[in-house]
Design a protein around this motif. Structure first.
Motif, PDB file in Angstrom:
ATOM      1  N   ILE A   1      -0.980  -2.143   5.311  1.00  0.00           N
ATOM      2  CA  ILE A   1       0.146  -3.081   5.220  1.00  0.00           C
ATOM      3  C   ILE A   1      -0.173  -4.261   6.120  1.00  0.00           C
ATOM      4  O   ILE A   1       0.007  -4.210   7.333  1.00  0.00           O
ATOM      5  CB  ILE A   1       1.465  -2.419   5.654  1.00  0.00           C
ATOM      6  N   GLY A   2      -0.668  -5.343   5.530  1.00  0.00           N
ATOM      7  CA  GLY A   2      -1.062  -6.505   6.338  1.00  0.00           C
ATOM      8  C   GLY A   2      -2.186  -6.132   7.289  1.00  0.00           C
ATOM      9  O   GLY A   2      -3.239  -5.630   6.868  1.00  0.00           O
ATOM     10  N   ASP A   3      -1.994  -6.332   8.570  1.00  0.00           N
ATOM     11  CA  ASP A   3      -3.007  -6.007   9.568  1.00  0.00           C
ATOM     12  C   ASP A   3      -2.799  -4.619  10.162  1.00  0.00           C
ATOM     13  O   ASP A   3      -3.450  -4.268  11.160  1.00  0.00           O
ATOM     14  CB  ASP A   3      -2.982  -7.046  10.702  1.00  0.00           C
ATOM     15  N   LEU A   4      -1.901  -3.836   9.577  1.00  0.00           N
ATOM     16  CA  LEU A   4      -1.606  -2.511  10.107  1.00  0.00           C
ATOM     17  C   LEU A   4      -2.025  -1.416   9.128  1.00  0.00           C
ATOM     18  O   LEU A   4      -2.150  -1.646   7.924  1.00  0.00           O
ATOM     19  CB  LEU A   4      -0.105  -2.377  10.395  1.00  0.00           C
ATOM     20  N   PHE A   5      -2.234  -0.215   9.650  1.00  0.00           N
ATOM     21  CA  PHE A   5      -2.427   0.982   8.853  1.00  0.00           C
ATOM     22  C   PHE A   5      -1.241   1.908   9.112  1.00  0.00           C
ATOM     23  O   PHE A   5      -0.915   2.202  10.270  1.00  0.00           O
ATOM     24  CB  PHE A   5      -3.725   1.701   9.220  1.00  0.00           C
ATOM     25  N   ALA A   6      -0.574   2.339   8.043  1.00  0.00           N
ATOM     26  CA  ALA A   6       0.516   3.302   8.160  1.00  0.00           C
ATOM     27  C   ALA A   6      -0.020   4.664   7.746  1.00  0.00           C
ATOM     28  O   ALA A   6      -0.585   4.817   6.653  1.00  0.00           O
ATOM     29  CB  ALA A   6       1.685   2.904   7.273  1.00  0.00           C
ATOM     30  N   VAL A   7       0.128   5.648   8.617  1.00  0.00           N
ATOM     31  CA  VAL A   7      -0.401   6.989   8.372  1.00  0.00           C
ATOM     32  C   VAL A   7       0.777   7.951   8.247  1.00  0.00           C
ATOM     33  O   VAL A   7       1.575   8.095   9.182  1.00  0.00           O
ATOM     34  CB  VAL A   7      -1.335   7.431   9.510  1.00  0.00           C
ATOM     35  N   VAL A   8       0.876   8.614   7.077  1.00  0.00           N
ATOM     36  CA  VAL A   8       1.942   9.576   6.823  1.00  0.00           C
ATOM     37  C   VAL A   8       1.330  10.968   6.760  1.00  0.00           C
ATOM     38  O   VAL A   8       0.413  11.217   5.977  1.00  0.00           O
ATOM     39  CB  VAL A   8       2.673   9.263   5.504  1.00  0.00           C
ATOM     40  N   ARG A   9       1.818  11.899   7.633  1.00  0.00           N
ATOM     41  CA  ARG A   9       1.402  13.296   7.547  1.00  0.00           C
ATOM     42  C   ARG A   9       2.548  14.064   6.927  1.00  0.00           C
ATOM     43  O   ARG A   9       3.674  14.038   7.437  1.00  0.00           O
ATOM     44  CB  ARG A   9       1.082  13.863   8.922  1.00  0.00           C
ATOM     45  N   SER A  10       2.322  14.695   5.814  1.00  0.00           N
ATOM     46  CA  SER A  10       3.398  15.333   5.065  1.00  0.00           C
ATOM     47  C   SER A  10       2.964  16.691   4.560  1.00  0.00           C
ATOM     48  O   SER A  10       1.768  17.010   4.468  1.00  0.00           O
ATOM     49  CB  SER A  10       3.817  14.451   3.894  1.00  0.00           C
ATOM     50  N   GLU A  11       3.973  17.503   4.215  1.00  0.00           N
ATOM     51  CA  GLU A  11       3.713  18.809   3.625  1.00  0.00           C
ATOM     52  C   GLU A  11       3.439  18.682   2.137  1.00  0.00           C
ATOM     53  O   GLU A  11       2.804  19.539   1.553  1.00  0.00           O
ATOM     54  CB  GLU A  11       4.909  19.723   3.862  1.00  0.00           C
TER      55      GLU A  11
END
Length: 548
Positions: free
Chosen positions: A96-106
């Motif tokens: 997302i733009g200059d960021l990384f979004a990390v989702v840890r999910s089941e």
């Protein structure tokens, strides 16, 4: 009802993030360091990162992950890592733009992607779709309406006088104003319209309906009317209007770029006509823009290519010539003579006027060295030149270089130079006066007249604009104004020059009330350099005959 993609995303909630399906949502910069979460209170404290990406997930192959990270962009599919942590947890990584979004999910859920996309496509301050979503929606809608009879209208909105509010009340108040503006815009829209915030105080609206373009014009007028009502910010009534430019597809263009350009030109025209109004695009606007751009490009090379020249208009006092005013001219190689009113504002806006003004000053001083020693030369000083640092030093250097005595130079400034009565402005004028240079207040009475200027700084001359001279013989109001200016100037020990004198009757009336100097076609039109010697010879001969 037409549904905009951004409108659907806006309905998504954040419950899935706190429901237990997603047990960790982290944001990292491009160096994999943690950043503040972007959802604020929507996240429990346990999900906020306190360590780098590698400290959170030491089991991962660092080289492989870094390579995969670099391949991500805003439009690509997310990177999914299943079972890499030795547990039922999966990782999903979004760029997302200059960021990384990390989702840890089941398990993978659609809600998480919708929420993250909402962050990427919406303005966090107003909640409106942002520039990215606007671009996607406009492109999709133009493709959808291509070949149909259904027109699409695009409106660009700029808030008028937003900056003063931001500067005086602070950025927090400015943010509240933008939120209120977004609410007011949305209140005017129908279900077939969508508003966006592009940046700062810039908004856009896309309109699609069978009633176009009449519907878009009605909507624009409704928006202008809505912004005439005050906003209440922290208990203070604030007035901020809006100017709107309208373009319509397919008549004004069929691509996003063409429509944006057309609405931008219409917005410029609306602001130029006085702001607080809506203006639809007209092809002549594009022609004017192309002409301005041609002039702007040519102007940048005009000085180097010696396309500028100076004409000199005589100034008379008591029936005798006492000097000349230097007038800048531009001979374009293709377009011919360009009026100063057309190119000087452009030169000021583009920062070229100090160089051009320095050239005019030197040319005029060198020419004046050829005249009788009692002749003065008047040179106009633009606002851009006056506000340039080192002005007094440059003028002094030019006089020393040419050898012209300072008391033979008269600098003409307009009241706009003195709008901000700063210490620097007054110091500059006083320094020029101490050097022995004469200062003339040009176009007196036509701009931001204030008698305090006359008290703050002792001008040598006041010039009465030709606006008051044209109907001087027949209009009692013009006569009253000119008579008052002459008396005021003389009481302050200043001379008066009347511009635009064209008839013997005007000259006789002006002499009758004590006007010191006359300038205009009755004395002479502006002269090329080659004609000055002959003019001076005739003027001196006439003076000698008069004395006899």
């Amino acid at each position: 009802m037409r549904k905009f993609p951004a409108a659907r995303l806006a309905l998504e909630k954040t419950e899935p993030i706190t429901s237990g399906l997603i047990d960790r949502l982290l944001f990292f910069d491009r160096e994999f360091n943690p950043v503040e979460d972007l959802l604020g209170s929507a996240l429990p404290p346990s999900v906020k990162p306190a360590a780098s990406f590698w400290e959170h997930f030491p089991e991962l192959d660092k080289s492989a992950i870094m390579l995969a990270f670099r391949s991500l962009d805003d439009s690509s599919q997310p990177l999914r890592i299943s079972g890499a942590l030795g547990s039922p947890h999966d990782l999903t990584i979004y760029r997302i733009g200059d960021l990384f979004a990390v989702v840890r999910s089941e398990e993978q859920v659609d809600d998480e992607r919708a929420t993250l996309l909402h962050l990427a496509t919406h303005d966090p301050l107003t909640g409106l779709p942002n520039r990215r979503q606007f671009s996607e929606d406009l492109t999709a809608l133009l493709q959808e309406t291509a070949g149909s009879s259904e027109p699409l209208s695009l409106m660009q909105l700029d808030l008028d006088d937003f900056k003063p509010v931001n500067d005086t009340l602070g950025h927090a108040a400015g943010d509240k104003l933008l939120q209120s503006a977004a609410t007011r815009i949305q209140a005017c829209l129908s279900q077939d319209d969508q508003a966006y915030r592009l940046a700062g105080d810039e908004f856009t609206v896309i309109c699609v309906d069978g009633g176009h373009p009449a519907k878009a014009h009605r909507l624009a007028e409704d928006l202008v009317a809505a912004f005439k009502k005050p906003f209440t910010i922290d208990g203070i009534a604030v007035f901020v209007g809006t100017s709107i430019g309208i373009s319509t597809a397919p008549s004004d263009g069929t691509s996003p770029e063409q429509l944006m350009k057309a609405s931008d030109l219409a917005l410029y025209a609306a602001k130029k006509e006085g702001r607080g109004r809506a203006k639809a695009f007209d092809p002549t606007m594009l022609e004017l823009l192309e002409q301005r751009e041609l002039l702007r490009r040519s102007l940048r090379t005009a000085l180097d290519q010696q396309q500028f020249y100076v004409e000199y208009q005589p100034i008379a006092e008591g029936g005798c010539v006492v000097g000349f005013e230097a007038l800048l001219r531009w001979q374009h190689p293709l377009l011919g003579k360009i009026p100063p009113a057309a190119f000087i504002p452009m030169a000021e806006a583009d920062g070229m006027m100090p160089d051009i003004g320095a050239w005019v000053l030197e040319q005029a001083c060198r020419e004046a060295m050829k005249w009788p020693e009692n002749y003065l030369v008047a040179v106009n000083l633009s606002v851009a030149e006056f506000l340039t640092s080192g002005l007094t030093d440059r003028i002094s250097h030019t006089l020393d270089l040419v050898g012209l005595p300072p008391d033979r130079l008269e600098l003409e400034i307009t009241e706009s130079v003195l709008l901000e009565r700063t210490v620097n402005n007054i110091d500059t004028l006083i320094t020029l006066n101490v050097l022995g240079i004469r200062i003339s207040l040009d176009d007196f009475g036509t701009e931001y007249s204030s008698l305090s200027y006359l008290k703050t700084f002792p001008f040598d001359t006041i010039k009465i604009d030709k606006y008051f001279i044209t109907d001087l013989e027949t209009d009692p109001k013009s006569q009253a104004i000119v008579r008052c200016v002459v008396n005021l100037a003389h009481d302050l020990d200043m001379q008066v020059t009347a511009e635009g004198v064209e008839t013997p009757g005007q000259a006789e009336w002006l002499r009758g009330v004590g006007c010191d100097r006359l300038q205009g076609y009755l004395v002479s039109r502006p002269l090329p350099v080659a004609a000055i010697d002959e003019f001076i010879s005739r003027a001196e001969e006439t003076k000698s005959n008069t004395r006899r």
